[in-house]
Enzyme design. Structure first.
Site, PDB file in Angstrom:
ATOM      1  N   LYS A  18       0.818  -1.215   0.000  1.00 38.47           N
ATOM      2  CA  LYS A  18       0.000   0.000   0.000  1.00 38.47           C
ATOM      3  C   LYS A  18       0.852   1.266   0.000  1.00 38.47           C
ATOM      4  O   LYS A  18       2.065   1.207   0.134  1.00 38.47           O
ATOM      5  CB  LYS A  18      -0.953  -0.034   1.200  1.00 38.47           C
ATOM      6  CG  LYS A  18      -1.832  -1.280   1.233  1.00 38.47           C
ATOM      7  CD  LYS A  18      -2.731  -1.409   0.007  1.00 38.47           C
ATOM      8  CE  LYS A  18      -3.175  -2.804  -0.273  1.00 38.47           C
ATOM      9  NZ  LYS A  18      -4.396  -3.326   0.033  1.00 38.47           N
TER      10      LYS A  18
HETATM   11  C1  LIG Z   1      -5.341  -4.437   0.371  1.00 42.50           C
HETATM   12  C2  LIG Z   1      -6.762  -4.151   0.475  1.00 42.50           C
HETATM   13  C3  LIG Z   1      -7.535  -4.587   1.562  1.00 42.50           C
HETATM   14  C4  LIG Z   1      -6.998  -5.517   2.594  1.00 42.50           C
HETATM   15  O1  LIG Z   1      -5.927  -4.995   3.308  1.00 42.50           O
HETATM   16  P1  LIG Z   1      -5.060  -5.949   4.257  1.00 42.50           P
HETATM   17  O2  LIG Z   1      -4.313  -4.979   5.124  1.00 42.50           O
HETATM   18  O3  LIG Z   1      -4.138  -6.726   3.375  1.00 42.50           O
HETATM   19  O4  LIG Z   1      -5.990  -6.804   5.019  1.00 42.50           O
HETATM   20  C5  LIG Z   1      -8.858  -4.192   1.638  1.00 42.50           C
HETATM   21  N1  LIG Z   1      -9.408  -3.423   0.691  1.00 42.50           N
HETATM   22  C6  LIG Z   1      -8.717  -2.998  -0.377  1.00 42.50           C
HETATM   23  C7  LIG Z   1      -9.388  -2.116  -1.394  1.00 42.50           C
HETATM   24  C8  LIG Z   1      -7.377  -3.357  -0.540  1.00 42.50           C
HETATM   25  O5  LIG Z   1      -6.710  -2.955  -1.619  1.00 42.50           O
END
Ligand SMILES: *Cc1c(COP(=O)(O)O)cnc(C)c1O
Length: 443
Positions: free
Chosen positions: A221
């Site tokens: 992210k």
């Molecule tokens: C990555 C992601 C998640 C999940 O995040 P994690 O921290 O890996 O559980 C949820 N929603 C979206 C849109 C994502 O891109």
């Protein structure tokens, strides 16, 4: 009875055993393993480890977020994040999936309830709803590639409790219209900000507009701590309940063993706590957020301003372009074939381009691949979450239920934008895109 026996029984007198403190649980060896993550050459690694060995303090770091020296790294990261997003409460958790479940649980959403999610999002958004025992209702995205407010409104039933707009690929969803739908139907809004941390809508940071904001700090992210996430809200009671759910449950309230102050504060929960290791990394990353966002937006605007789209091509329609984090450019081409050709041609010239949806490739970001939901797979024989709703009244699922979403995504050309691009690199990317688009689409 001897004198010693008497002393032991009464508990009086000097203790016979005096234990020494021992080495820190988390010491030099662990820090050296962390240093190793940077893959230093052996000589440099030895120098760094020697410096760590000379570090003052016999105790070593305390890695649990509670009980340690205050303020701990997780608590500091929460304070920094409250400030960054502009909310009263921020709770650090171990992922965005956990953050979403915390939000749903805090709202009291469960069996027999429905929650609206977009057809284009990482699977975790829909999965969290099912984990909370509610039924995910999948609806179309619009030309922002985020939840379409009109489609959301059409999907509202007497069982709907919340809408989860997802700010996909760095850009805000149409929050004014979505909040309006929610207000008219008395629904909670849980913003999934996993892909748009640092973005905003009409001057307000994403994650501060809805009832809850849910963030991911997983390694991929915008800012990250390997794994991690945050729940944000302005509502003290909902924060208290989210906090309770995240620590098995309410075990680490300010007054740990107090009776509940209000019904609904104590219940059985899970353990989603963030450790001080992740907290330390998250804190450093949060401090970079504003700088990173400004730099990315600058590169994005420079490339976008130099684009000359041929007839039939269209930029993704972002409801508030000022609030776009700028992490990518998305252009809709007239058809999927052209988009595929353009992506390959741009990539061959060094541009970080790609498509978003290819029918032949499995991808957890598209509802048509969510077998777990489309085929209603329960984790246990009770059949939840679907069994809580009479079969005739359950939402219908099919692989082609959101044709507009599939059409838009199949025609998308996606170009990643980095905060570090030089002006020359931005101009070169724009020049390649202009050439490639004319080549694939015509003037
Ligand atoms: C990555 C992601 C998640 C999940 O995040 P994690 O921290 O890996 O559980 C949820 N929603 C979206 C849109 C994502 O891109």
């Amino acid at each position: 009875m001897s004198k010693t026996d008497k002393r032991a029984r009464s508990g009086a007198g000097k203790p016979a055993v005096r234990l020494h403190a021992g080495p820190p649980k988390f010491g030099v060896e662990e820090l050296c393993e962390l240093v190793d993550l940077w893959r230093f050459p052996p000589k440099q690694k030895r120098e760094i480890c020697a410096a760590i060995r000379r570090a003052p303090g016999p105790m070593g770091p305390h890695l649990f977020r509670y009980y340690g020296p205050t303020p701990g790294k997780v608590a500091q990261a929460e304070a920094a994040f409250r400030e960054a997003i502009g909310v009263k409460y921020a709770l650090a958790v171990n992922s965005c999936t956990s953050a979403l479940i915390c939000a749903l649980k805090a709202l009291g959403i469960g069996a027999g309830d429905e929650v609206i999610v977009p057809a284009y999002t990482f699977f975790a958004t829909a999965s969290a709803v099912a984990v909370a025992n509610a039924v995910p209702v999948i609806v179309e995205v619009d030309e922002s590639l985020c939840l379409d407010p009109e489609a959301a409104e059409k999907a509202v039933t007497k069982r709907t409790k919340a809408i989860i707009p997802v700010h996909m690929r760095g850009a805000p969803a149409a929050m004014d219209a979505i909040l309006d739908v929610a207000r008219r139907h008395s629904l909670a809004v849980i913003e999934d900000v996993a892909q748009a941390c640092g973005g905003s809508f009409r001057g307000q940071r994403l994650g501060s507009l809805g009832t809850f904001g849910c963030f991911s700090f997983d390694a991929y992210k915008i800012i990250a701590s390997g794994e991690g996430g945050f729940v944000t809200t302005d509502d003290e009671w909902l924060y208290t309940r989210a906090q309770s759910w995240h620590d098995t449950a309410a075990c680490w309230r300010p007054d740990r063993y107090a009776r509940e102050r209000r019904e609904g504060e104590l219940f059985c929960g899970e353990n989603y706590r963030m450790s001080e290791l992740q907290g330390a990394v998250a804190l450093a990353q949060i401090r970079k957020l504003d700088r990173l966002t400004r730099a990315t937006q600058r590169c994005h605007r420079r490339i976008a301003a130099a684009l000359e789209l041929p007839k039939g091509c269209k930029m993704r329609q972002v409801p508030d372009p000022q609030g776009d984090t700028g992490i990518c450019l998305i252009i809709f081409l007239p058809d999927a074939e052209m988009a595929k050709k353009a992506a390959a041609a741009a990539k061959a010239e060094g541009v970080p381009a790609g498509g978003i949806y290819d029918q032949t490739v499995r991808d957890w970001h598209l509802y048509c691949h969510w077998d777990h939901i489309l085929e209603r797979k329960p984790v246990s024989p009770d059949g939840l979450p679907w069994s809580a709703i009479p079969a005739a009244e359950q939402p219908r699922y099919s692989r082609d239920m959101c044709p507009r979403t599939l059409d838009l995504l199949s025609r998308s050309l996606h170009v990643a934008v980095g905060a570090h691009y030089t002006d020359e690199e931005c101009d070169a990317i724009a020049a390649v895109l202009n050439r490639v688009l004319v080549g694939c689409v015509g003037k």
